[in-house]
Enzyme design. Structure first.
Site, short mmCIF file in Angstrom:
data_model
loop_
_atom_site.label_atom_id
_atom_site.label_comp_id
_atom_site.label_asym_id
_atom_site.label_seq_id
_atom_site.Cartn_x
_atom_site.Cartn_y
_atom_site.Cartn_z
N ASN A 146 10.38 -18.95 20.97
CA ASN A 146 11.08 -18.37 19.81
C ASN A 146 10.08 -18.33 18.66
OD1 ASN A 146 12.70 -17.75 17.64
ND2 ASN A 146 13.88 -19.67 17.69
N TRP A 147 9.63 -17.15 18.35
CA TRP A 147 8.60 -17.01 17.30
C TRP A 147 9.19 -17.12 15.89
CZ3 TRP A 147 4.37 -12.77 18.60
CH2 TRP A 147 3.61 -13.24 19.68
N LYS A 148 10.51 -17.11 15.76
CA LYS A 148 11.15 -17.19 14.44
C LYS A 148 10.54 -16.11 13.53
CE LYS A 148 12.13 -21.99 15.46
NZ LYS A 148 12.40 -23.34 15.00
N GLU A 190 19.11 -22.56 12.93
CA GLU A 190 18.66 -21.94 11.68
C GLU A 190 19.59 -20.79 11.28
OE1 GLU A 190 14.60 -21.42 12.94
OE2 GLU A 190 14.41 -23.59 12.94
N HIS A 221 21.32 -20.12 17.06
CA HIS A 221 20.24 -21.05 16.73
C HIS A 221 20.65 -21.82 15.47
CE1 HIS A 221 16.39 -22.69 15.53
NE2 HIS A 221 15.98 -22.48 16.77
N SER A 268 10.34 -29.57 19.28
CA SER A 268 9.02 -30.22 19.35
C SER A 268 8.46 -30.34 20.76
CB SER A 268 9.07 -31.59 18.66
OG SER A 268 9.35 -31.43 17.28
N GLU A 328 19.17 -28.02 21.38
CA GLU A 328 18.11 -28.25 20.41
C GLU A 328 18.61 -29.19 19.31
OE1 GLU A 328 15.08 -24.74 20.45
OE2 GLU A 328 16.70 -24.24 19.09
N GLY A 387 10.75 -28.72 14.87
CA GLY A 387 9.63 -28.61 13.94
C GLY A 387 9.23 -29.91 13.28
P1 13P Z 1 9.82 -26.26 17.55
O1 13P Z 1 9.35 -26.14 19.00
O2 13P Z 1 8.85 -25.70 16.58
O3 13P Z 1 10.26 -27.66 17.26
O4 13P Z 1 11.11 -25.33 17.41
C1 13P Z 1 12.14 -25.43 18.34
C2 13P Z 1 13.08 -24.29 18.15
O5 13P Z 1 13.82 -24.25 17.18
C3 13P Z 1 13.06 -23.21 19.13
O6 13P Z 1 14.15 -22.37 19.00
#
Ligand code: 13P
Length: 249
Positions: A9-11, A95, A93, A209, A163, A169
């Site tokens: 997931n590149w966000k 976020e 997600h 992570s 997650e 993160g």
């Molecule tokens: P990280 O791997 O950067 O912790 O992010 C996880 C995430 O939110 C993937 O959707």
């Protein structure tokens, strides 16, 4: 047997130049034994799908609107993602849930739309640090998934990603026992709701992570069928190590 899935997931990261990372990844893994998915920002979905085709790396969206089209400025429908060449979409997600106030009902509507457009839908769930500390994790996950996953979901159109929000993160990762406990509970929930055949065939991803250095251990946990990776999916070298760990698990 569930086919393993390494999903990135590149966000809100990446520009056209980042397609070089996709090319490098495809070069490193010309014939992966697991499914590999990258969800780039919406601006790159068509470019990625065009450059990689429907080949070894699948393209996904990070979100979609619940409706097919209409007066929804700034939004993107599941049909549009499919039209641009995507075959997957993430919904719910944390976020999106936190920053855009998406409810479980919103997530379910989006998931339905994704499935209706022929996409594989990755429904995300996860508890906050406070919920974990209060001992509410399994209740929170169960409530989220019960309300977020549409009726009629199948092993072909549904993937679930666990997650924990406090692990995203942060470099903090739950213990393997904690991951296993939640994944076992999600498996049981899916079996109860959809029956053994479907429940046992839906793929469950862990996210938060994940790095090449901890992937071997995480992938050895029962009912972990892959990972949803943020930061470590942005560079081909980093994500490649995770794909290899999944292939060897
Ligand atoms: P990280 O791997 O950067 O912790 O992010 C996880 C995430 O939110 C993937 O959707």
């Amino acid at each position: 047997m569930r086919k393993k899935l390494a999903a990135g997931n590149w966000k809100m990261n990446g520009t056209l130049g980042s397609m070089l990372e996709i090319d490098a990844l495809a070069e490193k893994h010309p014939a992966p034994t697991c499914d590999v998915l990258i969800c780039p920002p919406a601006t790159l979905v068509a470019a990625m799908a065009a450059s990689i085709g429907d080949g070894v790396i699948k393209t996904g969206g990070q979100d979609c609107h619940a409706n097919t089209s209409g007066a929804y400025t700034g939004d993107i429908s599941a049909e549009m993602l499919a039209d641009a060449g995507a075959s997957y979409v993430l919904v719910g997600h944390s976020e999106r849930r936190q920053d855009h106030n998406e409810s479980d009902a919103d997530v379910r509507s989006k998931a339905k739309a994704g499935m209706g457009a022929g996409l594989v839908v990755v429904v995300c769930c996860g508890e906050t640090d406070d919920q974990r500390v209060a001992g509410d994790t399994l209740d929170v996950i169960s409530a989220q998934l019960t309300a977020s996953i549409p009726d009629g979901s199948t092993a072909e159109n549904l993937v679930v990603a666990y997650e924990p929000i406090w692990a995203i993160g942060t470099g903090k990762v739950p213990t393997l026992a904690q991951i296993g406990e939640v994944h076992d509970a999600i498996r049981a929930l899916l079996e109860n709701r959809f029956g053994d055949d479907v429940g046992q065939s839906v793929r469950l991803l862990y996210g938060g992570s994940v790095k090449a250095s901890n992937a071997d251990d995480i992938f050895a946990v029962p009912n972990v069928d892959g990972a949803l990776v943020g930061g470590a999916s942005l560079k081909a070298d980093d994500f490649s190590g995770i794909i290899t760990a999944l292939e060897n698990s």
